[in-house]
Scaffold this motif. Structure first.
Motif, PDB file in Angstrom:
ATOM      1  N   LEU A 109      19.679  31.779 -13.251  1.00 28.85           N
ATOM      2  CA  LEU A 109      19.119  30.467 -12.685  1.00 28.85           C
ATOM      3  C   LEU A 109      19.239  30.412 -11.085  1.00 28.85           C
ATOM      4  N   TYR A 110      18.086  30.300 -10.579  1.00 29.04           N
ATOM      5  CA  TYR A 110      17.938  29.813  -9.116  1.00 29.04           C
ATOM      6  C   TYR A 110      17.951  28.345  -9.031  1.00 29.04           C
ATOM      7  N   PHE A 111      18.951  27.711  -8.532  1.00 27.72           N
ATOM      8  CA  PHE A 111      18.841  26.351  -8.555  1.00 27.72           C
ATOM      9  C   PHE A 111      19.169  25.938  -6.715  1.00 27.72           C
ATOM     10  N   ALA A 112      18.010  25.500  -6.321  1.00 31.10           N
ATOM     11  CA  ALA A 112      17.525  25.115  -4.831  1.00 31.10           C
ATOM     12  C   ALA A 112      17.708  23.531  -4.685  1.00 31.10           C
ATOM     13  N   PHE A 113      18.888  22.998  -4.175  1.00 33.49           N
ATOM     14  CA  PHE A 113      18.732  21.700  -3.944  1.00 33.49           C
ATOM     15  C   PHE A 113      17.774  21.151  -2.899  1.00 33.49           C
ATOM     16  N   SER A 114      17.148  19.987  -3.195  1.00 26.05           N
ATOM     17  CA  SER A 114      16.359  19.295  -2.004  1.00 26.05           C
ATOM     18  C   SER A 114      17.400  18.537  -1.299  1.00 26.05           C
ATOM     19  N   HIS A 115      18.538  18.251  -1.382  1.00 21.12           N
ATOM     20  CA  HIS A 115      19.548  17.624  -0.470  1.00 21.12           C
ATOM     21  C   HIS A 115      20.060  18.694   0.460  1.00 21.12           C
ATOM     22  N   VAL A 116      20.671  18.773   1.648  1.00 22.20           N
ATOM     23  CA  VAL A 116      20.430  17.512   2.443  1.00 22.20           C
ATOM     24  C   VAL A 116      19.395  17.335   3.512  1.00 22.20           C
ATOM     25  N   HIS A 117      18.298  17.796   3.132  1.00 17.88           N
ATOM     26  CA  HIS A 117      17.241  17.552   4.133  1.00 17.88           C
ATOM     27  C   HIS A 117      16.716  15.964   4.136  1.00 17.88           C
ATOM     28  N   VAL A 118      16.281  15.672   5.389  1.00 18.51           N
ATOM     29  CA  VAL A 118      15.730  14.495   5.426  1.00 18.51           C
ATOM     30  C   VAL A 118      14.502  14.315   4.933  1.00 18.51           C
ATOM     31  N   PRO A 119      14.158  13.130   4.233  1.00 17.69           N
ATOM     32  CA  PRO A 119      14.765  11.849   4.283  1.00 17.69           C
ATOM     33  C   PRO A 119      16.225  11.966   3.312  1.00 17.69           C
ATOM     34  N   ASN A 120      17.240  11.488   3.497  1.00 14.63           N
ATOM     35  CA  ASN A 120      18.342  11.623   2.724  1.00 14.63           C
ATOM     36  C   ASN A 120      18.268  10.585   1.724  1.00 14.63           C
ATOM     37  N   PHE A 121      17.451  10.905   0.836  1.00 12.38           N
ATOM     38  CA  PHE A 121      17.228  10.061  -0.627  1.00 12.38           C
ATOM     39  C   PHE A 121      18.480  10.050  -1.521  1.00 12.38           C
ATOM     40  N   VAL A 122      18.735   8.799  -2.087  1.00 13.33           N
ATOM     41  CA  VAL A 122      19.750   8.908  -2.999  1.00 13.33           C
ATOM     42  C   VAL A 122      19.266   7.946  -4.150  1.00 13.33           C
ATOM     43  N   SER A 123      19.757   7.955  -5.241  1.00 13.80           N
ATOM     44  CA  SER A 123      19.632   6.978  -6.376  1.00 13.80           C
ATOM     45  C   SER A 123      20.486   5.901  -5.838  1.00 13.80           C
ATOM     46  N   SER A 124      20.278   4.860  -6.655  1.00 13.35           N
ATOM     47  CA  SER A 124      21.125   3.583  -6.550  1.00 13.35           C
ATOM     48  C   SER A 124      22.602   3.743  -6.679  1.00 13.35           C
ATOM     49  N   ALA A 125      23.041   4.823  -7.504  1.00  9.97           N
ATOM     50  CA  ALA A 125      24.327   5.015  -8.105  1.00  9.97           C
ATOM     51  C   ALA A 125      25.394   5.667  -6.716  1.00  9.97           C
ATOM     52  N   PHE A 126      24.375   6.192  -5.774  1.00  7.09           N
ATOM     53  CA  PHE A 126      25.027   6.749  -4.484  1.00  7.09           C
ATOM     54  C   PHE A 126      24.818   6.039  -3.502  1.00  7.09           C
ATOM     55  N   CYS A 127      24.155   5.127  -3.449  1.00  7.76           N
ATOM     56  CA  CYS A 127      23.915   4.224  -2.266  1.00  7.76           C
ATOM     57  C   CYS A 127      24.983   3.628  -1.492  1.00  7.76           C
ATOM     58  N   ASN A 128      25.215   3.933  -0.391  1.00  6.58           N
ATOM     59  CA  ASN A 128      26.261   3.293   0.392  1.00  6.58           C
ATOM     60  C   ASN A 128      27.789   3.599  -0.175  1.00  6.58           C
ATOM     61  N   ARG A 129      28.069   4.624  -0.752  1.00  5.82           N
ATOM     62  CA  ARG A 129      29.189   5.082  -1.419  1.00  5.82           C
ATOM     63  C   ARG A 129      30.014   5.689  -0.428  1.00  5.82           C
TER      64      ARG A 129
END
Length: 532
Positions: free
Chosen positions: A209-229
């Motif tokens: 498995l090759y798993f390439a994150f899209s994080h932490v490239h801008v824009p730093n998108f997050v779901s509501s669960a991680f907003c202002n955490r």
């Protein structure tokens, strides 16, 4: 007797297949050396911290390149980007969202090599080696692909909707667009689910498995669960979401096969410092992404192999991202290709016995780009090889800086200079004593002379064995190559099949866009798109 022999053969083949290790390669985007809770005072990465502590951590792991596409090409092929034809102009480059070129069809990835042993292979996440069908993961050894084919700022979305010349950000399943623009709020969960499903379906077989994150490239998108955490702001939130995703993937590996699963973790390049608070940290190292200083190419990295690697082991061997290729082949008993130069080296002697393992290479060759492509008018030629490290000494034959604001922050920095040719008198640093590259050796000293002579010999030999190939990034872009879910769209901006995704949740407050226009202008002139 014939049936018995056949049964023995079948059982032997099954046992052999089980003995082959499973491979997981985790590849972060723009993650700096200190972007983890072991190294940074306000970063929260509990899963990554645990992974590092249970693994062999490398303190001198080099990326193959200072920016995205070339680094990824090298990791997959075991070859320096200059050999693959993915280096861009003399200052580097990446593939655009409408690129004409991509990873050449004649290049061999470790995924393609693993098919010789009947591995099941999958790629999840950011590809960035060409979005045209012939360049996608499914054409380079991966049985399946689920992800975004380039950086998350290279297409419009709810989180980044300012680029008039780019299509909305697409999400692909294999070679089919399934959402455009993608809902970035659900992306990490969907990436994790795709990886979990692949591992579950193939746990009885050998898989990679090759798993390439899209994080932490801008824009730093997050779901509501991680907003202002986090106290680190939006970057910290995005990194915490990356960490959660990493945990989801690692925990999906069944306990029964964990000792036979080898997991690599590293990043493509250093932090994108011109993004200011939206970027990470290179820690003790100078500079970041787009430069050949240590901050741009020295990576956080670890390898996890339960039962073989002692938890908490630290290696100070000089290694590189392109060693992943040779190591995977060694672990799976596959011979290296003999029809091309492979720059990667097998890391297994270090993994099995780090205290007694010798250095696997004499020198690291650090390219900024392809020689003599897009030279400024004032120069008749431009170097592509900007730095070389041999042993503890690193020589800079040319330098540049990513930030206009670096004046005064470094003894050599000159805010008005984007490119300095130092070939007549290279800067040389002792990286054992001075990893921050602040204090170059005295050019009149014996240490300088001896180090330079060693490096020049290695540099000359290396350059004599680099065969020029077509640079794929320099083939440019064409809007007809844009990924578009609507075959009747007359303009790339109209490639919208999920307009509701432009109105999804966006965490606020968001860091303001940097205002230093000179940096944005310079980046766009080199890499083909504007960072803000």
């Amino acid at each position: 007797m014939t049936k018995l022999v056949l049964l023995v053969i079948i059982i032997t083949n099954v046992m052999y297949a089980k003995a082959l290790p499973n491979i997981i390669v985790l590849f972060a985007d723009d993650l700096g050396y200190s972007d983890n809770s072991l190294m940074h005072p306000t970063i929260e990465t509990p899963h990554l911290e645990s992974f590092f502590l249970d693994s062999m951590r490398f303190t001198q792991w080099y990326s193959a390149f200072h920016i995205c596409s070339p680094s990824r090409a090298a990791m997959l092929t075991g070859r320096l980007p200059i050999r693959v034809g993915i280096s861009g102009g003399y200052t580097g480059g990446v593939f655009s969202s409408t690129a004409a070129g991509g990873l050449p069809e004649n290049e061999i990835t470790w995924a393609a090599m693993l098919k010789k042993k009947s591995y099941k292979t999958a790629m999840v996440g950011k590809w960035h080696l060409g979005q045209r069908p012939q360049f996608l993961p499914t054409r380079h050894g991966f049985d399946s692909y689920f992800g975004i084919p380039y950086s998350v700022d290279m297409g419009n979305s709810a989180w980044h909707n300012t680029a008039s010349n780019q299509p909305p950000l697409p999400l692909l399943a294999n070679e089919t667009i399934i959402e455009q623009p993608v809902n970035l709020n659900t992306l990490s969960q969907r990436y994790a689910t795709a990886a979990q499903s692949f591992i579950s379906q193939n746990k009885q077989e050998s898989f990679a498995l090759y798993f390439a994150f899209s994080h932490v490239h801008v824009p730093n998108f997050v779901s509501s669960a991680f907003c202002n955490r986090t106290t680190r702001g939006r970057f910290g939130d995005a990194l915490l979401e990356l960490d959660w995703t990493l945990g989801q993937v690692l925990e999906s590996v069944p306990a029964s096969i964990r000792n036979n699963t080898i997991t690599f973790f590293t990043s493509d390049n250093g932090p994108w410092l011109i993004q200011q608070l939206s970027a990470g940290s290179a820690g003790n190292f100078f500079e970041g992404k787009t430069t050949t200083w240590e901050g741009g190419i020295r990576m956080p990295a670890a390898i996890h192999w339960p039962g073989t690697i002692q938890p908490g082991t630290i290696s100070r061997h000089i290694v590189a991202t392109y060693d992943v290729f040779a190591t995977i082949l060694a672990l799976t008993n596959i011979d290296l290709p003999t029809d091309r130069i492979i720059d990667g080296r097998d890391l297994t002697p270090i993994l099995r016995d780090p205290k007694n393992a010798h250095e696997i290479r004499d020198c690291i060759f650090i390219y900024k780009g392809t020689p003599n492509i897009n030279c400024p008018l004032s120069s008749s030629s431009c170097p592509g090889l900007w730095a070389v490290r041999c042993g503890k000494h690193k020589a800079h034959f040319a330098i540049s800086y990513s930030q206009q604001s670096c004046e005064g922050s470094h003894p050599i920095a000159n805010a008005s200079t984007t490119y300095q040719d130092l070939s007549d008198s290279p800067l040389i640093y002792d990286l054992d004593a001075d990893p921050s590259e602040k204090w170059p050796l005295n050019a009149n000293s014996d240490d300088y002379t001896q180090a330079l002579n060693t490096i020049l010999i290695a540099k000359a030999y290396h350059e004599a064995h680099v065969i020029p190939v077509v640079d794929q990034i320099s083939l440019g872009s064409n809007s007809t190559y844009a990924l578009c879910c609507d075959p009747y769209a007359t303009d790339v901006s109209n490639c919208t099949c999920n307009p509701e995704n432009f109105n999804v949740f966006v965490c606020s407050p968001v860091y303001p866009t940097p205002t230093v226009s000179l940096e944005a202008d310079a980046f766009e002139s080199i890499y083909g798109y504007r960072p803000w």
